[in-house]
Motif scaffolding. Structure first.
Motif, PDB file in Angstrom:
ATOM      1  N   LEU A 156       0.830  -1.216   0.000  1.00 58.36           N
ATOM      2  CA  LEU A 156       0.000   0.000   0.000  1.00 58.36           C
ATOM      3  C   LEU A 156       0.860   1.260   0.000  1.00 58.36           C
ATOM      4  O   LEU A 156       0.530   2.253  -0.659  1.00 58.36           O
ATOM      5  CB  LEU A 156      -0.936  -0.013   1.208  1.00 58.36           C
ATOM      6  CG  LEU A 156      -1.979  -1.144   1.238  1.00 58.36           C
ATOM      7  CD1 LEU A 156      -2.832  -1.056   2.494  1.00 58.36           C
ATOM      8  CD2 LEU A 156      -2.859  -1.124  -0.011  1.00 58.36           C
ATOM      9  N   LYS A 157       1.968   1.222   0.724  1.00 54.18           N
ATOM     10  CA  LYS A 157       2.884   2.365   0.721  1.00 54.18           C
ATOM     11  C   LYS A 157       3.461   2.582  -0.675  1.00 54.18           C
ATOM     12  O   LYS A 157       3.589   3.724  -1.144  1.00 54.18           O
ATOM     13  CB  LYS A 157       4.015   2.126   1.724  1.00 54.18           C
ATOM     14  CG  LYS A 157       3.592   2.183   3.181  1.00 54.18           C
ATOM     15  CD  LYS A 157       4.756   1.843   4.097  1.00 54.18           C
ATOM     16  CE  LYS A 157       4.332   1.815   5.561  1.00 54.18           C
ATOM     17  NZ  LYS A 157       5.462   1.420   6.444  1.00 54.18           N
TER      18      LYS A 157
ATOM     19  N   LYS B 203       0.862   4.184  -2.939  1.00 58.55           N
ATOM     20  CA  LYS B 203       0.739   5.623  -2.684  1.00 58.55           C
ATOM     21  C   LYS B 203       1.879   6.395  -3.341  1.00 58.55           C
ATOM     22  O   LYS B 203       1.675   7.471  -3.909  1.00 58.55           O
ATOM     23  CB  LYS B 203       0.693   5.884  -1.176  1.00 58.55           C
ATOM     24  CG  LYS B 203      -0.576   5.362  -0.514  1.00 58.55           C
ATOM     25  CD  LYS B 203      -0.460   5.306   0.988  1.00 58.55           C
ATOM     26  CE  LYS B 203      -0.419   6.680   1.609  1.00 58.55           C
ATOM     27  NZ  LYS B 203      -0.474   6.622   3.088  1.00 58.55           N
ATOM     28  N   ASN B 204       3.091   5.858  -3.268  1.00 57.93           N
ATOM     29  CA  ASN B 204       4.239   6.506  -3.908  1.00 57.93           C
ATOM     30  C   ASN B 204       4.096   6.538  -5.424  1.00 57.93           C
ATOM     31  O   ASN B 204       4.681   7.402  -6.092  1.00 57.93           O
ATOM     32  CB  ASN B 204       5.537   5.782  -3.528  1.00 57.93           C
ATOM     33  CG  ASN B 204       5.886   5.947  -2.059  1.00 57.93           C
ATOM     34  OD1 ASN B 204       5.488   6.922  -1.419  1.00 57.93           O
ATOM     35  ND2 ASN B 204       6.635   4.993  -1.509  1.00 57.93           N
TER      36      ASN B 204
ATOM     37  N   TYR C 194      -4.377   6.296  -5.011  1.00 56.72           N
ATOM     38  CA  TYR C 194      -5.044   6.633  -3.753  1.00 56.72           C
ATOM     39  C   TYR C 194      -5.540   5.349  -3.078  1.00 56.72           C
ATOM     40  O   TYR C 194      -6.240   4.545  -3.704  1.00 56.72           O
ATOM     41  CB  TYR C 194      -6.219   7.581  -3.992  1.00 56.72           C
ATOM     42  CG  TYR C 194      -5.798   8.984  -4.343  1.00 56.72           C
ATOM     43  CD1 TYR C 194      -5.588   9.937  -3.347  1.00 56.72           C
ATOM     44  CD2 TYR C 194      -5.601   9.354  -5.668  1.00 56.72           C
ATOM     45  CE1 TYR C 194      -5.192  11.233  -3.682  1.00 56.72           C
ATOM     46  CE2 TYR C 194      -5.201  10.644  -6.012  1.00 56.72           C
ATOM     47  CZ  TYR C 194      -4.994  11.566  -5.006  1.00 56.72           C
ATOM     48  OH  TYR C 194      -4.595  12.845  -5.332  1.00 56.72           O
ATOM     49  N   VAL C 195      -5.195   5.167  -1.819  1.00 58.87           N
ATOM     50  CA  VAL C 195      -5.588   3.988  -1.064  1.00 58.87           C
ATOM     51  C   VAL C 195      -6.785   4.331  -0.187  1.00 58.87           C
ATOM     52  O   VAL C 195      -6.693   5.200   0.683  1.00 58.87           O
ATOM     53  CB  VAL C 195      -4.416   3.463  -0.204  1.00 58.87           C
ATOM     54  CG1 VAL C 195      -4.867   2.245   0.601  1.00 58.87           C
ATOM     55  CG2 VAL C 195      -3.225   3.114  -1.088  1.00 58.87           C
TER      56      VAL C 195
ATOM     57  N   VAL D  71      -7.112   4.316  -8.000  1.00 57.00           N
ATOM     58  CA  VAL D  71      -7.464   4.019  -6.611  1.00 57.00           C
ATOM     59  C   VAL D  71      -7.267   2.530  -6.306  1.00 57.00           C
ATOM     60  O   VAL D  71      -7.333   1.684  -7.196  1.00 57.00           O
ATOM     61  CB  VAL D  71      -8.925   4.415  -6.282  1.00 57.00           C
ATOM     62  CG1 VAL D  71      -9.127   5.909  -6.418  1.00 57.00           C
ATOM     63  CG2 VAL D  71      -9.899   3.643  -7.146  1.00 57.00           C
ATOM     64  N   CYS D  72      -7.044   2.283  -5.019  1.00 56.97           N
ATOM     65  CA  CYS D  72      -7.014   0.917  -4.509  1.00 56.97           C
ATOM     66  C   CYS D  72      -7.959   0.876  -3.316  1.00 56.97           C
ATOM     67  O   CYS D  72      -7.727   1.571  -2.314  1.00 56.97           O
ATOM     68  CB  CYS D  72      -5.603   0.512  -4.087  1.00 56.97           C
ATOM     69  SG  CYS D  72      -5.518  -1.139  -3.340  1.00 56.97           S
TER      70      CYS D  72
ATOM     71  N   ASN E 255      -2.217   3.292   6.829  1.00 60.82           N
ATOM     72  CA  ASN E 255      -1.631   3.449   5.502  1.00 60.82           C
ATOM     73  C   ASN E 255      -2.655   3.836   4.432  1.00 60.82           C
ATOM     74  O   ASN E 255      -2.293   3.929   3.250  1.00 60.82           O
ATOM     75  CB  ASN E 255      -0.925   2.152   5.088  1.00 60.82           C
ATOM     76  CG  ASN E 255       0.398   1.961   5.799  1.00 60.82           C
ATOM     77  OD1 ASN E 255       1.208   2.885   5.853  1.00 60.82           O
ATOM     78  ND2 ASN E 255       0.629   0.783   6.358  1.00 60.82           N
ATOM     79  N   CYS E 256      -3.908   4.052   4.819  1.00 64.31           N
ATOM     80  CA  CYS E 256      -4.936   4.485   3.860  1.00 64.31           C
ATOM     81  C   CYS E 256      -4.951   6.014   3.763  1.00 64.31           C
ATOM     82  O   CYS E 256      -4.766   6.719   4.759  1.00 64.31           O
ATOM     83  CB  CYS E 256      -6.315   3.998   4.293  1.00 64.31           C
ATOM     84  SG  CYS E 256      -6.534   2.200   4.176  1.00 64.31           S
ATOM     85  N   ASP E 257      -5.183   6.521   2.560  1.00 66.23           N
ATOM     86  CA  ASP E 257      -5.332   7.973   2.389  1.00 66.23           C
ATOM     87  C   ASP E 257      -6.647   8.450   2.982  1.00 66.23           C
ATOM     88  O   ASP E 257      -6.715   9.538   3.564  1.00 66.23           O
ATOM     89  CB  ASP E 257      -5.287   8.327   0.893  1.00 66.23           C
ATOM     90  CG  ASP E 257      -3.910   8.108   0.297  1.00 66.23           C
ATOM     91  OD1 ASP E 257      -2.933   8.671   0.830  1.00 66.23           O
ATOM     92  OD2 ASP E 257      -3.806   7.358  -0.690  1.00 66.23           O
TER      93      ASP E 257
END
Length: 329
Positions: free
Chosen positions: A244-245, A248-249, A253-254, A275-276, A293-295
């Motif tokens: 997930l990190k 995002k990089n 979008y998580v 998106v995930c 770790n979620c946005d």
């Protein structure tokens, strides 16, 4: 000269050296006769050794329906679908199969006839196998003379799948922004199959499953997906939080799904971006580290606070809303 009835000292027998108990040991015998399977020179011993090695390769089997064989580090390598109903349903669903084992002189019924027909049409090898061998393969599970051997599912790498999908989108090879679904702690293969089916229905690009403590693509998942598992890739992540990190990089979008989310699904503002969507188990929901770790944590509005949604249903609703917002643009 007479000895007056006394024996000569020379003829008297003196004390002898003791045996140290060796005589007693010889009298004890060798104990009970060993079992045939414990005698290294006996045929039963060799059969036992072969059976133990075979069992070690197969790993623990499930008592009915389908059983997984284990490979290195305990990972499932192939699966056996057993029983006439299970086998014919698996063949109807188009589950990939390595071979169909059929008992010698099997009693024919409609299920057996259809299984043989479907296997022949798909070019699946038919192997006539004796009942003792089928019993050994399935570890005495109820097979009714039919055993379908399924090859291991070939998982993609989560990072590679995301990177390749993003590259195709940026080059215009796919029209919609990438959308993935990640599973956190879901162990029911039917949930996975239903999620794969929803991802396919709404033009998603992949499903991410953790390598540990998570469901895999089994025969049950294949059947529930109704063939969608052929179209939607399932990728594995050795560590979901690290994946997930990385997402995002990469600009993905998580979004975590939770009933107490700070953003309502209809108010989502990043639906048109890559998106995930992350969904947790029904009992525990998202794990603490995954939440961190979620946005955004997104909630689905429902009528009653006492109700909760099945994981696959929550994913389907979320994918529909994302698809609706993208279509409105």
């Amino acid at each position: 000269m007479a000895n007056n009835g006394r024996r000569s000292v020379k003829n008297k027998k003196g004390p002898s050296t003791g045996t140290g108990g060796h005589g007693r040991k010889a009298l004890e015998g060798k104990g009970p006769t060993p079992k045939a399977e414990d005698r290294t020179y006996h045929k039963a011993y060799k059969n036992k050794q072969l059976a133990e090695r075979s069992a070690a390769k197969r790993g623990p089997a499930r008592p009915g329906g389908a059983g997984a064989r284990s490979g290195p580090k305990g990972r499932a390598t192939e699966e056996l679908v057993t029983g006439r109903n299970s086998v014919v349903e698996a063949l109807r669903a188009g589950i990939p199969a390595k071979a169909l084992h059929v008992a010698i002189r099997i009693e024919m019924d409609d299920r057996v006839k259809e299984s043989l027909k479907l296997a022949a049409e798909r070019g699946i090898p038919l192997l006539e196998t004796g009942k003792p061998e089928l019993d050994r393969m399935t570890e005495d599970a109820v097979h009714q003379g039919l055993v379908l051997q399924i090859p291991p599912y070939e998982y993609e790498d989560a990072y590679d799948l995301a990177e390749q999908t993003l590259a195709k989108w940026k080059k215009g090879h796919i029209s919609n922004a990438p959308i993935f679904v990640a599973l956190d702690g879901i162990t029911d293969p039917r949930n996975l199959g239903a999620i794969i089916r929803s991802v396919s229905a709404f033009s998603g690009h992949g499903v991410i499953v953790p390598e540990r403590r998570s469901v895999g693509v089994t025969a049950s998942a294949w059947k529930t997906s109704a063939g969608a598992a052929v179209r939607v890739p399932v990728a594995r992540a050795s560590n979901l939080n690290n994946a997930l990190k990385q997402f995002k990089n990469m600009g993905i979008y998580v979004l975590g799904l939770d009933g107490e989310g700070d953003v309502s699904l209809p108010d989502l503002t990043v639906a048109t971006e890559p998106v995930c969507i992350v969904v947790g188990s029904e009992g525990k929901g998202l794990s603490r580290l995954v939440r961190e770790n979620c946005d955004q944590i997104v909630s689905i509005p429902i009528d009653s606070a006492m109700e909760s949604l099945n994981a696959s249903m929550a994913v389907g609703i979320s994918l529909y809303e994302v698809s609706r917002q993208r279509s409105a643009q």
